[in-house]
Every structure is written in structure tokens, then in C-alpha cells.
Design a protein around this motif. Sequence first.
Motif, PDB file in Angstrom:
ATOM      1  N   LYS A 185       0.853  -1.256   0.091  1.00 16.16           N
ATOM      2  CA  LYS A 185      -0.054  -0.012  -0.032  1.00 16.16           C
ATOM      3  C   LYS A 185       0.916   1.222  -0.023  1.00 16.16           C
ATOM      4  O   LYS A 185       0.671   2.280  -0.651  1.00 16.16           O
ATOM      5  CB  LYS A 185      -0.888  -0.049   1.227  1.00 16.16           C
ATOM      6  CG  LYS A 185      -2.156   0.759   1.151  1.00 16.16           C
ATOM      7  CD  LYS A 185      -3.151   0.494   2.252  1.00 16.16           C
ATOM      8  CE  LYS A 185      -4.195   1.765   2.158  1.00 16.16           C
ATOM      9  NZ  LYS A 185      -4.925   1.281   1.013  1.00 16.16           N
ATOM     10  N   HIS A 226      -3.304  -5.258  -6.738  1.00 13.52           N
ATOM     11  CA  HIS A 226      -4.404  -4.698  -6.187  1.00 13.52           C
ATOM     12  C   HIS A 226      -4.389  -3.046  -5.959  1.00 13.52           C
ATOM     13  O   HIS A 226      -4.965  -2.408  -6.390  1.00 13.52           O
ATOM     14  CB  HIS A 226      -4.991  -5.359  -4.799  1.00 13.52           C
ATOM     15  CG  HIS A 226      -6.075  -4.620  -4.328  1.00 13.52           C
ATOM     16  ND1 HIS A 226      -7.493  -4.777  -4.621  1.00 13.52           N
ATOM     17  CD2 HIS A 226      -6.387  -3.829  -3.081  1.00 13.52           C
ATOM     18  CE1 HIS A 226      -8.230  -4.162  -4.135  1.00 13.52           C
ATOM     19  NE2 HIS A 226      -7.560  -3.486  -3.052  1.00 13.52           N
ATOM     20  N   GLU A 227      -3.201  -2.795  -5.180  1.00 18.39           N
ATOM     21  CA  GLU A 227      -3.147  -1.201  -4.934  1.00 18.39           C
ATOM     22  C   GLU A 227      -2.796  -0.724  -6.276  1.00 18.39           C
ATOM     23  O   GLU A 227      -3.177   0.577  -6.295  1.00 18.39           O
ATOM     24  CB  GLU A 227      -1.745  -1.074  -4.059  1.00 18.39           C
ATOM     25  CG  GLU A 227      -1.962  -1.766  -2.525  1.00 18.39           C
ATOM     26  CD  GLU A 227      -3.144  -0.963  -1.829  1.00 18.39           C
ATOM     27  OE1 GLU A 227      -3.331  -0.043  -2.255  1.00 18.39           O
ATOM     28  OE2 GLU A 227      -3.619  -2.035  -0.809  1.00 18.39           O
ATOM     29  N   SER A 257      -3.818  -1.396  -9.117  1.00 12.41           N
ATOM     30  CA  SER A 257      -5.202  -1.239  -9.870  1.00 12.41           C
ATOM     31  C   SER A 257      -5.871  -0.091  -9.296  1.00 12.41           C
ATOM     32  O   SER A 257      -6.850   0.608 -10.263  1.00 12.41           O
ATOM     33  CB  SER A 257      -5.787  -2.545  -9.938  1.00 12.41           C
ATOM     34  OG  SER A 257      -4.658  -3.548 -10.641  1.00 12.41           O
ATOM     35  N   GLU A 258      -6.026  -0.072  -7.964  1.00 13.36           N
ATOM     36  CA  GLU A 258      -6.835   0.917  -7.518  1.00 13.36           C
ATOM     37  C   GLU A 258      -6.385   2.416  -7.868  1.00 13.36           C
ATOM     38  O   GLU A 258      -7.134   3.240  -8.203  1.00 13.36           O
ATOM     39  CB  GLU A 258      -6.519   0.899  -5.746  1.00 13.36           C
ATOM     40  CG  GLU A 258      -7.341  -0.141  -5.365  1.00 13.36           C
ATOM     41  CD  GLU A 258      -8.836  -0.001  -5.219  1.00 13.36           C
ATOM     42  OE1 GLU A 258      -9.402  -0.748  -5.550  1.00 13.36           O
ATOM     43  OE2 GLU A 258      -9.061   0.913  -4.276  1.00 13.36           O
ATOM     44  N   ASN A 309      -7.481   2.939 -11.323  1.00 16.87           N
ATOM     45  CA  ASN A 309      -8.921   3.203 -11.429  1.00 16.87           C
ATOM     46  C   ASN A 309      -9.266   4.741 -11.164  1.00 16.87           C
ATOM     47  O   ASN A 309     -10.393   5.028 -11.519  1.00 16.87           O
ATOM     48  CB  ASN A 309      -9.755   2.127 -10.712  1.00 16.87           C
ATOM     49  CG  ASN A 309      -9.470   0.705 -11.272  1.00 16.87           C
ATOM     50  OD1 ASN A 309      -9.434   0.525 -12.482  1.00 16.87           O
ATOM     51  ND2 ASN A 309      -9.769  -0.442 -10.623  1.00 16.87           N
ATOM     52  N   ASN A 310      -8.448   5.144 -10.009  1.00 16.54           N
ATOM     53  CA  ASN A 310      -8.732   6.492  -9.775  1.00 16.54           C
ATOM     54  C   ASN A 310      -8.133   7.573 -10.958  1.00 16.54           C
ATOM     55  O   ASN A 310      -8.533   8.656 -10.633  1.00 16.54           O
ATOM     56  CB  ASN A 310      -8.098   6.681  -8.341  1.00 16.54           C
ATOM     57  CG  ASN A 310      -9.092   5.999  -7.343  1.00 16.54           C
ATOM     58  OD1 ASN A 310     -10.036   5.432  -7.517  1.00 16.54           O
ATOM     59  ND2 ASN A 310      -8.365   5.584  -6.224  1.00 16.54           N
TER      60      ASN A 310
END
Length: 470
Positions: free
Chosen positions: A257, A293-294, A296-297, A300-301
Motif C-alpha cells: 500500500k 491490487h494497490e 489497480s486501485e 482506476n482512480n
Amino acid sequence: MQSFSMLINGDLVQGNRPLDIINPATEEVFQRITCADESQFEQAIGAAKAAFPQWQTVDMQNRRDSLNKLADALEEQTNVFAELLTQEQGKPLAESIAEVGFSCAFIRYFAQSELPIETYQDDETAKIELHRKPLGVVAGVVPWNFPLMIGSFKLAPAVLAGNTFILKPPATTPLCVLKLSEICQQIFPKGVVNIITDNNDLGHILSTHPDVAKVAFTGSTPVGKKIMSAAATTLKRLTLELGGNDAGIVLPDVDPKKIAPAIFATAFMNCGQVCIALKRLYVHEDIYDDLVHELSELANNAIVGNGLHEGVTFGPIQNKAQFIKVQEYLADAKENGVISAGGEVLDGPGFFMRPTIVRDVTDGCKVVDEEPFGPILPVIKYKTIDEAVERANNSVFGLGGSVWSNDLDKAYDVAKRLECGTTWINQHLAFGPTVPFGGAKESGIGVEFAQEGLLEYTQVHVINMAKQTF
Ligand code: NAD
């Protein structure tokens, strides 16, 4: 429409051919300008050649003053240049402002540089000195991702060292460089700085011409090879800053993260259209899923849109040919991996594509082995450090690389094993005027920036005096 001119022999002139400039955010022609034909290339080379004997004798302080004036004038017009840069190149306005700032910083760095005489021996028998002389006419050929900054960091060391200069921007982003013509005309004696543009079709004149002593080129590896081959007939000096496929290796001891924003920023800045962007990410299997995952977040933002609009974090891909090329890499990514974020182009107008994270992909396919030069990051799983280092080094490119870990000693040991011009630790893409920059393998020849970069614009001249008389 504004008016743009080339600078040849101290005159602001129009080219003999038309050239339309497209805004990549709208796909509209937003400037209709002119570009040079063969005869105007010849005129620029002739003007630079004629100005060289005088300029090389101008004292260093005078050349420094000229460069400082150039930086001051550019800085004064930061907003004008930045807005123009966003319109022609696509990057968000804040990044264009930063590019103008970097351009000034490079010019000012070289304005305070020295070329001291080195003494190798000075005793009763002999005096041996090494002088640094200018080469003659230098051509700076630049790409479309950072046209103003790359043009500036070639112009400044070239003229500071006493060379005369021809600057050639690419056909899709010539405007900021052409706008420099107006400033340079006021500052430099005629012929010292010449600025000409083409339709990406006349650069070969510079790399073959007997009156050009050096080509300082930044661009793709295939064109770099053509220039090297063309330059052989006259043994021109060359600096080739070429393509890259920078690998980053993430060790298992980091917090996904916390580290994701730094990795994301260095992979996707300017939509990934950066030679030293992070282009392949090797992540240890223990943290692979979490880091994907991080990232990709963050993807997406992202706010993708016209770089002049407030809040936009990613602009368009710079030109249609590149947009089509990146979509081929996207198709390859879909075939050989799984799209974890992004993966789609936006409805036009504009060459827009969302930042794309590709997972479950491995070496041996185009999107990993080649340079997409777009907003697409393949994330590759590894088990052992040795394996990651071997895969990172298994490339014809060797521009940059990075190692990410909370154990700095361990990261340092891994960094030393990477085959590239720069290896960063816990960062990527950090560069500036004071640190030498160059590529290994097919990423280039020679170095730019810092004293090492300045010396590449000079010819060694040894004066070896025997202290005897006859
Ligand atoms: P490109 O090689 O297509 O063009 C670069 C410049 O070369 C343009 O001005 C073009 O008009 C000119 N040119 C084309 N053919 C020529 C010839 N035969 N002789 C002389 N000049 C010629 O590159 P591009 O598409 O504009 O830029 C993208 C590429 O540049 C990517 O591969 C990227 O990695 C690389 N790049 C490298 C660095 C670095 O410092 N290593 C920096 C930025 C971009």
C-alpha cells in the motif's frame, strides 16, 4: 492560430512546406505552420558553419550570459510555453509547467559550468595540458515526449562549449521549440543557434552532412541505429539517448500500500511516454496479489482527459501512430495476461487510453519484452532474486532500472547487478542536470548532463611542450 517561425542565420523565417499540428486531446488541427525543405536545412547548416569561427573565440562569460538570458526569458513566459506544450503534446498543464522549469534549470546549470585546462605534467622537462575545444556545428534532434526540455538540455552545453547549433524538433510537437526561435534571435549572434523543423523526413541531412560535426540525438533505437550508420561516412561524434524497457524489482519486505503510489507515478507519468519510465515490474510472489491490487486501485482512480482541464491527471497519447501502436501492445497484453485495471481506449475525439495494469503475464511476449511507450504496465511474478535479476537483464535495452526494498543494503547489492545506465533504489525516473545520464546496450551511446555530458560537446586537444630550446 499563432505565428511560428524557424530561426536561420539570425532571421525568423517561414518554411517552404506546410505542416499541420494536431492537438491530441481533440484530434483537431490547432496550428497550421510551415516547415523546412532541403534547401533550408542547407541554409541552416551553412549559417552555423559560418558563425562557428567567431563564436568559438567569444569568451566563456559572454556565452554564460547568453544562456542565462535565455533561461530568464523562457521562465518569464512559463505559462505561454506550458499551455502550448499541453496543446501540442497532451500532458497535464502542471507537468508542462514543470517541463518549462526543468528546461530553465538545465540551461542555468550549463551556464555556470567550466571547461578548465587540465595539467598532466608541469616540471623542468615538459608541460602537458589537455584543452577542451568545441567541435564545430552540432545538431540536436529531439523526440515528441519532452521536446522543450530535451531541446534545451542539448542547446545549452553545445553553445556553452563554443559550438554553433541546429535544433530540430519532431513534426508532431514542434511548437514550443519554434517559439524558442523568437527568444534566441534576440540573444545569440546570427547563425549561432538555428531552429528548423521538418515533417520527420529530413533529419538524415543532419546525420550525413560533412559540415555537421556532431549529432546529439534523443529518440527511438531504430532511428538511432540509422543515424549511427549515416554518421560513419564522416565519423561524426554522436550522443544517442534511445529507447528503454526499464525493469523494477520489488523485494518482499515492502508494504504494497505504501509503495504503490511511487511505483505507479513513475510508470505512468506522461502516459508512460517517458524513456526512463518503469516499464516492467517484477514483484515477489509473497506480495504480488496485494501490490497488483494497490496499483489497480490507483489506475482506476486516474482522471484521464484534456490536459488543460483542471483535475486531469493523465492526458492523451501524443499522436495517432503511437495510439495505434499502444493498442497493439494492449491486444498482446490481453492475449498473454489478465487486465487488472484499465484496458480500454476512450471514445473519441482524442487519443485517450486509461492507465492499464496487466497481471499474470510473463517474459516472452511483446508487452513485456518491448517498449510500449504508453500507459500500460505488465506486472510479473518472481520467486528468487537471482531469477528476477536475470529476467530484468535479459533485454536488448539497458536505460534504467530500479530496486524497491526496506533493506537498503540488500537493495544496493541487487542494484549493482542490473545492466543499465542508471539504477535507482526506492525511486525511479529521478534525474537532473547535475547527475550524468546515459544508456547501456541498445539504449544508447554516450552521456548527457553534468560535467561528463558537457565534455561530450568538446574535442580533446593536448598541448605537449618540451621545455627545451634549440
Ligand atoms: P523517433 O526516433 O521516431 O524520432 C526522434 C527524432 O528523430 C524526431 O525529431 C525525428 O524527426 C528524427 N528523425 C527521424 N528519422 C531520422 C533520421 N533518419 N535521421 C535523423 N533524425 C531522424 O522517436 P520518437 O517516436 O519521437 O520518440 C520516442 C522514442 O524516443 C522512444 O523509443 C523513447 O524511448 C525514446 N526516448 C529516449 C530518451 C532517452 O533519453 N533515452 C528520451 C526520450 C525519448
